[in-house]
Motif scaffolding. Sequence first.
Motif, PDB file in Angstrom:
ATOM      1  N   SER A   1    -111.775 -41.261 -60.106  1.00 35.65           N
ATOM      2  CA  SER A   1    -112.319 -41.737 -58.823  1.00 35.65           C
ATOM      3  C   SER A   1    -111.794 -40.922 -57.642  1.00 35.65           C
ATOM      4  CB  SER A   1    -112.009 -43.221 -58.636  1.00 35.65           C
ATOM      5  OG  SER A   1    -110.613 -43.415 -58.711  1.00 35.65           O
ATOM      6  N   GLY A   2    -110.575 -40.388 -57.730  1.00 32.74           N
ATOM      7  CA  GLY A   2    -110.027 -39.550 -56.655  1.00 32.74           C
ATOM      8  C   GLY A   2    -110.923 -38.355 -56.376  1.00 32.74           C
ATOM      9  N   VAL A   3    -111.408 -37.734 -57.423  1.00 33.67           N
ATOM     10  CA  VAL A   3    -112.283 -36.564 -57.270  1.00 33.67           C
ATOM     11  C   VAL A   3    -113.569 -36.953 -56.555  1.00 33.67           C
ATOM     12  CG1 VAL A   3    -113.708 -34.928 -58.552  1.00 33.67           C
ATOM     13  CG2 VAL A   3    -111.353 -35.357 -59.266  1.00 33.67           C
ATOM     14  N   LEU A   4    -114.086 -38.096 -56.981  1.00 38.41           N
ATOM     15  CA  LEU A   4    -115.347 -38.559 -56.369  1.00 38.41           C
ATOM     16  C   LEU A   4    -115.162 -38.774 -54.864  1.00 38.41           C
ATOM     17  CD1 LEU A   4    -118.215 -39.311 -56.748  1.00 38.41           C
ATOM     18  CD2 LEU A   4    -117.532 -41.568 -57.503  1.00 38.41           C
ATOM     19  N   VAL A   5    -114.060 -39.445 -54.515  1.00 38.20           N
ATOM     20  CA  VAL A   5    -113.778 -39.679 -53.094  1.00 38.20           C
ATOM     21  C   VAL A   5    -113.687 -38.347 -52.349  1.00 38.20           C
ATOM     22  CG1 VAL A   5    -112.047 -40.547 -51.478  1.00 38.20           C
ATOM     23  CG2 VAL A   5    -112.619 -41.864 -53.532  1.00 38.20           C
ATOM     24  N   GLN A   6    -113.029 -37.406 -52.968  1.00 38.45           N
ATOM     25  CA  GLN A   6    -112.824 -36.104 -52.333  1.00 38.45           C
ATOM     26  C   GLN A   6    -114.162 -35.390 -52.067  1.00 38.45           C
ATOM     27  OE1 GLN A   6    -109.426 -34.497 -54.287  1.00 38.45           O
ATOM     28  NE2 GLN A   6    -109.870 -32.454 -53.483  1.00 38.45           N
ATOM     29  N   VAL A   7    -115.017 -35.408 -53.066  1.00 35.97           N
ATOM     30  CA  VAL A   7    -116.309 -34.737 -52.911  1.00 35.97           C
ATOM     31  C   VAL A   7    -117.153 -35.434 -51.831  1.00 35.97           C
ATOM     32  CG1 VAL A   7    -118.481 -34.156 -54.041  1.00 35.97           C
ATOM     33  CG2 VAL A   7    -116.328 -33.816 -55.241  1.00 35.97           C
ATOM     34  N   ALA A   8    -117.115 -36.775 -51.862  1.00 32.98           N
ATOM     35  CA  ALA A   8    -117.872 -37.524 -50.853  1.00 32.98           C
ATOM     36  C   ALA A   8    -117.373 -37.162 -49.455  1.00 32.98           C
ATOM     37  CB  ALA A   8    -117.727 -39.019 -51.095  1.00 32.98           C
ATOM     38  N   TYR A   9    -116.065 -37.026 -49.336  1.00 29.50           N
ATOM     39  CA  TYR A   9    -115.467 -36.689 -48.044  1.00 29.50           C
ATOM     40  C   TYR A   9    -115.890 -35.292 -47.592  1.00 29.50           C
ATOM     41  CZ  TYR A   9    -111.834 -36.399 -44.473  1.00 29.50           C
ATOM     42  OH  TYR A   9    -111.159 -36.278 -43.295  1.00 29.50           O
ATOM     43  N   LEU A  10    -115.910 -34.359 -48.522  1.00 31.46           N
ATOM     44  CA  LEU A  10    -116.344 -32.995 -48.209  1.00 31.46           C
ATOM     45  C   LEU A  10    -117.750 -32.997 -47.607  1.00 31.46           C
ATOM     46  CD1 LEU A  10    -115.309 -30.528 -51.041  1.00 31.46           C
ATOM     47  CD2 LEU A  10    -114.898 -30.339 -48.594  1.00 31.46           C
TER      48      LEU A  10
ATOM     49  N   VAL B   1    -124.321 -38.380 -54.315  1.00 32.64           N
ATOM     50  CA  VAL B   1    -123.045 -38.093 -54.980  1.00 32.64           C
ATOM     51  C   VAL B   1    -122.522 -39.340 -55.675  1.00 32.64           C
ATOM     52  CG1 VAL B   1    -120.600 -37.621 -54.522  1.00 32.64           C
ATOM     53  CG2 VAL B   1    -122.365 -36.140 -53.555  1.00 32.64           C
ATOM     54  N   LEU B   2    -122.672 -40.477 -54.984  1.00 30.92           N
ATOM     55  CA  LEU B   2    -122.162 -41.738 -55.555  1.00 30.92           C
ATOM     56  C   LEU B   2    -122.885 -42.082 -56.847  1.00 30.92           C
ATOM     57  CD1 LEU B   2    -121.514 -44.169 -52.597  1.00 30.92           C
ATOM     58  CD2 LEU B   2    -119.904 -42.973 -54.087  1.00 30.92           C
ATOM     59  N   VAL B   3    -124.214 -41.981 -56.806  1.00 28.03           N
ATOM     60  CA  VAL B   3    -124.984 -42.339 -57.997  1.00 28.03           C
ATOM     61  C   VAL B   3    -124.601 -41.433 -59.161  1.00 28.03           C
ATOM     62  CG1 VAL B   3    -127.296 -42.432 -58.991  1.00 28.03           C
ATOM     63  CG2 VAL B   3    -126.894 -43.250 -56.670  1.00 28.03           C
ATOM     64  N   VAL B   4    -124.658 -40.120 -58.887  1.00 28.97           N
ATOM     65  CA  VAL B   4    -124.310 -39.161 -59.944  1.00 28.97           C
ATOM     66  C   VAL B   4    -122.852 -39.316 -60.343  1.00 28.97           C
ATOM     67  CG1 VAL B   4    -124.182 -36.716 -60.522  1.00 28.97           C
ATOM     68  CG2 VAL B   4    -126.067 -37.563 -59.126  1.00 28.97           C
ATOM     69  N   GLY B   5    -122.008 -39.494 -59.305  1.00 35.74           N
ATOM     70  CA  GLY B   5    -120.569 -39.608 -59.548  1.00 35.74           C
ATOM     71  C   GLY B   5    -120.232 -40.801 -60.424  1.00 35.74           C
ATOM     72  N   ALA B   6    -120.946 -41.900 -60.205  1.00 36.61           N
ATOM     73  CA  ALA B   6    -120.675 -43.099 -60.995  1.00 36.61           C
ATOM     74  C   ALA B   6    -120.956 -42.824 -62.479  1.00 36.61           C
ATOM     75  CB  ALA B   6    -121.540 -44.246 -60.484  1.00 36.61           C
ATOM     76  N   VAL B   7    -122.065 -42.091 -62.692  1.00 35.65           N
ATOM     77  CA  VAL B   7    -122.396 -41.744 -64.083  1.00 35.65           C
ATOM     78  C   VAL B   7    -121.291 -40.887 -64.686  1.00 35.65           C
ATOM     79  CG1 VAL B   7    -124.046 -40.522 -65.553  1.00 35.65           C
ATOM     80  CG2 VAL B   7    -124.865 -41.900 -63.613  1.00 35.65           C
ATOM     81  N   ARG B   8    -120.861 -39.889 -63.911  1.00 35.93           N
ATOM     82  CA  ARG B   8    -119.821 -38.989 -64.410  1.00 35.93           C
ATOM     83  C   ARG B   8    -118.526 -39.749 -64.661  1.00 35.93           C
ATOM     84  NH1 ARG B   8    -120.644 -34.513 -66.442  1.00 35.93           N
ATOM     85  NH2 ARG B   8    -118.945 -33.350 -65.454  1.00 35.93           N
ATOM     86  N   LEU B   9    -118.292 -40.712 -63.798  1.00 40.90           N
ATOM     87  CA  LEU B   9    -117.084 -41.516 -63.913  1.00 40.90           C
ATOM     88  C   LEU B   9    -117.123 -42.302 -65.209  1.00 40.90           C
ATOM     89  CD1 LEU B   9    -114.891 -41.686 -61.740  1.00 40.90           C
ATOM     90  CD2 LEU B   9    -115.861 -43.839 -60.998  1.00 40.90           C
TER      91      LEU B   9
ATOM     92  N   LEU C   1    -105.451 -35.220 -47.776  1.00 38.53           N
ATOM     93  CA  LEU C   1    -105.534 -36.681 -47.789  1.00 38.53           C
ATOM     94  C   LEU C   1    -105.632 -37.170 -49.241  1.00 38.53           C
ATOM     95  CD1 LEU C   1    -105.571 -39.142 -46.041  1.00 38.53           C
ATOM     96  CD2 LEU C   1    -108.065 -38.991 -45.944  1.00 38.53           C
ATOM     97  N   GLY C   2    -106.419 -36.442 -50.024  1.00 40.07           N
ATOM     98  CA  GLY C   2    -106.548 -36.789 -51.450  1.00 40.07           C
ATOM     99  C   GLY C   2    -105.188 -36.711 -52.143  1.00 40.07           C
ATOM    100  N   TRP C   3    -104.455 -35.650 -51.833  1.00 41.09           N
ATOM    101  CA  TRP C   3    -103.135 -35.459 -52.442  1.00 41.09           C
ATOM    102  C   TRP C   3    -102.212 -36.611 -52.056  1.00 41.09           C
ATOM    103  CZ3 TRP C   3     -97.981 -34.922 -51.548  1.00 41.09           C
ATOM    104  CH2 TRP C   3     -97.219 -34.309 -52.569  1.00 41.09           C
ATOM    105  N   ALA C   4    -102.244 -36.946 -50.788  1.00 37.89           N
ATOM    106  CA  ALA C   4    -101.374 -38.021 -50.308  1.00 37.89           C
ATOM    107  C   ALA C   4    -101.753 -39.333 -50.965  1.00 37.89           C
ATOM    108  CB  ALA C   4    -101.479 -38.149 -48.783  1.00 37.89           C
ATOM    109  N   THR C   5    -103.060 -39.582 -51.121  1.00 38.28           N
ATOM    110  CA  THR C   5    -103.498 -40.822 -51.754  1.00 38.28           C
ATOM    111  C   THR C   5    -102.976 -40.900 -53.188  1.00 38.28           C
ATOM    112  OG1 THR C   5    -105.515 -40.552 -50.484  1.00 38.28           O
ATOM    113  CG2 THR C   5    -105.532 -42.255 -52.182  1.00 38.28           C
TER     114      THR C   5
END
Lengths: 617, 590
Positions: free
Chosen positions: A287-296, A272-280, A49-53
Amino acid sequence: MASKVTPAVMRKGFRVLGVAIRTEPVVFAGAVLASAVYGLMTVASAWALGWATEHVVLDAFADGDVADGAAATAVLLIVGVAVLKALGVGGRRILAGVLQFRMQARSRRGVTRQYLRLPLAWHHRHPTGQLLSNANADAEAAWAPLAPLPMAVGVVVMLVTAAVAMVVTDPVLALVGFLIFPAIAVLNLVYQRRLSPLATRAQQLRAEVSEIAHESFDGALVVKTLGREEEETRRFQAKAHELRDANIAVGRVRGLFDPILEALPTLGVLAVLVVGAVRLEQGAIDSGVLVQVAYLFTLLAFPIRALGWVLAELPRSVVGWERVQGVLEATGSMEYGSAEPAAEGPARLEVSGVSYSYGAAGEPVLRGIGFDLPPGRTVALVGPTGSGKSTLVQTLVRLVDPAAGAVRLDGVDLRDVARGGISRAMALVPQQTFLFDDTVRGNITLGLPLPDEDVWAALRLAQADGFVSALPAGLDTKVGERGTTLSGGQRQRVALARAIARRPRLLILDDATSSVDPQVEARILHGLRDSAEAATVVLVAYRMATIALADEIVYMEHGGIVDRGGHDELLGRCAGYRDLVTAYEREEAERAVLEAGSAGVSPDDIEDIEDIEEVPA
Amino acid sequence: MTMLQTVERSALATVRRGLSLTPEFRRGIAGTLALAVVATVGKIIVPIAVQQTIDTGLRNATPDLAYIRGAVAICAVAVLLTALAGYLMNVRLYKATEASLATLRVRGFRHVHDLSVLTQNTERRGAMVSRVTGDVDQISTFMQFGGLMIIVAGGQLVVASVLMLVYSWQLTMLVWACFLPLMVALPRFQRWLSGAYTQVRERTGDMLGAVSESVVGAQVIRAYGVEDRTAERIDAAIGANYAAQSRAQKIVATVFPLTEVVSALAIAGVVLLGVRLGLDGGISQGQLVAFLFLITLFVSPLQVATEVLNDAQNAIAGWRRILGVLETPADVADPGPAGVELPRGPISVRFEGVEFAYPGGKPVLREIDLEIPPRSRIAVVGETGSGKTTFAKLLTRLMDPTAGRVLVDGHDLRDVRFSSLRERIVMVPQDGFLFEGTLAENIRFGRPSATDDEILLGLTELGLADWLEGLPAGLATQVGQRGESLSAGERQLVALARAYLADPDLLLLDEATSAVDPATEVRLARALEGVTRGRTAVSIAHRLSTAEAADEVLVFDRGRVVQRGPHAELVARPGVYADLHASWVSAARS
Ligand SMILES: Nc1ncnc2c1ncn2[C@@H]1O[C@H](COP(=O)(O)OP(=O)(O)O)[C@@H](O)[C@H]1O
Ligand SMILES: Nc1ncnc2c1ncn2[C@@H]1O[C@H](COP(=O)(O)OP(=O)(O)O)[C@@H](O)[C@H]1O
Ligand SMILES: [Mg+2]
Ligand SMILES: [Mg+2]
């Protein structure tokens, strides 16, 4: 009882699982493989799904055009992954089912084989209800963890894959996962430790509720005739309420842990979102990576609990397994020799010094019984209720082995006779009639290829041909569980026909005509005498006419032989025997006196009667 | 075979009827539902909120950290509230369902005892037991988990659909179009599955029946050396059970993963159609990404629902089976408080034109017209199968006549309260069934208030004191399951003592001492004659002295009373009785 998830129980539980895996390695491997495919595909679906996005959606909006190649690849990826995932789920379910059901069936076959192999003495020591639940509930519980097992193993694969995937995408985000998932696992363990003793108790109570219902329904006639429905209901209700409370206790633990376990992954996503936002912000990820990890995270939340299911079932499984093993490992099965008894002609039976007691510490029920029975002769065993006649009869056909002494058939100790040899030579009609839930014919032939003429001939001798031919389907009429649709006397006569149809060399009738009226009994006995000259006969009987058929009488009291000899001999010298067999006669005579007394009778008559009354004790 | 009723009704009606029988479930249901709403809304809203946060907070190249923190905090609070509501709801739900299922069990159990012996005997004991045990358990899984999940899933489906519609109606249509065939086919799958599970239940019943024969019939199986044949039969039953289980599993395993494939098709379709719509300006990039997320929100309840429908199926089957018990009319019913209470004292009985046929059979009793005066001693004789036991069952109202009526002290038996009837008329059946426990417990079954001394006194009055002394553990002797640790005759003695202690006004013995030795039997008969003086006594026996001692003899032959009168009168006349008598005399004297 093992009811908690302790390390010891876990070790045992894993050993039980090991047995299943070793027994069905291919099925297990297949199920795990399918489960791993499912796990991989679950992770892959997030990735697809990430790839398709990224390559279809984002690129299309960026370029203002759809790349056909990318779109086709995306569709193939998404659908292909889903198909594999579906195959994984389906395959795992089917194979896990096969694994579980096969092991259950295997245990059941093993357990029932043992029931058939173990001696009757073993059965005397084990309550029916327990044996039934060994074959049913215990066999089921033993293998219950097999259903979620492949999934749990698959989850491990999935977790490892996910961990690698997360580490590869972003180690810092992965750290969040490494905190959350162990937390879920630990919480699960705590949960199961709290839950399983309660669940085991509920399971135990469920068995007890069912035992009460079984016994109560079994004795329904007694409950009814004595109007004890209220009391029985109270007895059942008390147990049902215990079960209710136990279930509620289970519910409290479940009710607490389930929502927490459900909330944890979502909290993980938020982390993940809080940490991810910092990393972002740091530009370390997009952001694609963040979405992917959240989905996992959301994907893994559910399957990880499969580990908990397996653990939860382990204590129950261990208990079930141990009970099943108890039956499978029971020793003391009957050993057979190799002697084959003769095929024809009446049997000779020698009983010497036979003693027996039920249970290891029980009072002896038989004490040093000995008598000879030459071929073709008939012996009657006579004695008061509870004197051990039925027990003795069981040793004669080797349903039980005597504790001391021996029974010999044609000079061969029964213990040396080959398997099946005894039942080919002898037939016992037990005191307690037992009919199978089968047709009349099936109950008589018990699988022997007897022609119908022989069946009818046996029924005729048992005076049962009349009512059997009047049954709706004749020989093919089903008699119901334990023969409920027949009257007591009819059941007895079918059981009698079963014995006669085998043309045994030794026929043993343990009060086998007690529910039959004397007229019919007389016809049966005369028929037997005229046709069974080729058999040796042992009769347990009370009625004079029956006893009169015997060449010799063995009179027993309290498990020992008091006297033996002809009827007249015993009448003359054995007070107990005389008391027993002349009881009806004496009663009748007394009654006659009483009636005569009121009508005026000569004193001579009364003296006669007193003679009978005052036999020396 | 079974005479238990199954009322044909839809699944929903079954659930409604089942719930209506358990008021405990409805008590406090409003509070539980309110909590359920909170928990459900939480479960639906939180993922959406999370998605919104991702969407809004991460849309720009520079993420809005403050916004994300705020939104995450709110979400976290919502998650915790959801969990709390979930916990409270669970506890209430467990309490309510367990209480109501316990009620259902107990009512079912009681009703089984209220059914007539005939109805009881049409079903295997094991199957009857599972109706009040395992079948009820099936309901609990659904009521504690599945039922709510269906509601949650339904809500989620609606919310997801609405949100999807907000983003794009075209894409929503596409998703629905993908799932529609599945939804249409679902009921059919359910029917297959339900059929498959019915098979499993039946095969399991057969298997348990076969296993139980190997245990209960252990003696006969060994005596006849039919171990191998029995093993084959059991193996066949186990094999059939395995096959049924596997078949059901295969259906489940084939049908349920279909949602995976369908949802993948939907997602792929949305990607393709979505970008085209996007290029036409119908939908933004962010909206499309959000829509893709919503599809998972749409699919997960469907997946849950297909799995839960399985539970639902089982629960409905369970409800049907327990309702099958409860809705089978107690054909031999207690008139209850409106019924007649018989005053204590000697009982008279009258049969008026009584006829009886077992269901689906020919009449086994015909034109029975007779009167049993109070305090009389009646002997019932006749060949086996002539209908004596059937007569006894009608007299004790274990069954009702198919025609005619039975009157006790002038009252139709059907109008007499059971509590009164069972106290005053007691039958001792031939098979002395005992309950597992001690001798004393079994005898006390006749009168729960009896002390050990009263039991001893009773046994002494019956002339059984000697016998009791011979037992090492005396009254504390364990009788074993069904009384099987006693000899057959001893069981009958206990059963008789049990009935005697119940102190009835009419005692009916149906070959109750057939396995007892003559000396004991005579002693017992004499003792009974003494202690039942002033009561009415009916004995069915193949014993000459019973008939001789009776005031009147009833001679049964092929379902009719062919002769009646005192022994002396009957024996003088040629007929059935004279023949019977001749055979007795020769049997007793040889
Ligand atoms: N399965 C058993 N377990 C323990 N005791 C038993 C069992 N069966 C019989 N007994 C006891 O053994 C004695 C003899 O019983 P049994 O042989 O059946 O007597 P009979 O056939 O002469 O009436 C009785 O006292 C009885 O209580
Ligand atoms: N539960 C039943 N279902 C069908 N037929 C039965 C049932 N019980 C008894 N019968 C039949 O009714 C007849 C009378 O039986 P019963 O009253 O038990 O005879 P008796 O007590 O005189 O020996 C018999 O032919 C028997 O087969
Ligand atoms: Mg016996
Ligand atoms: Mg009868």
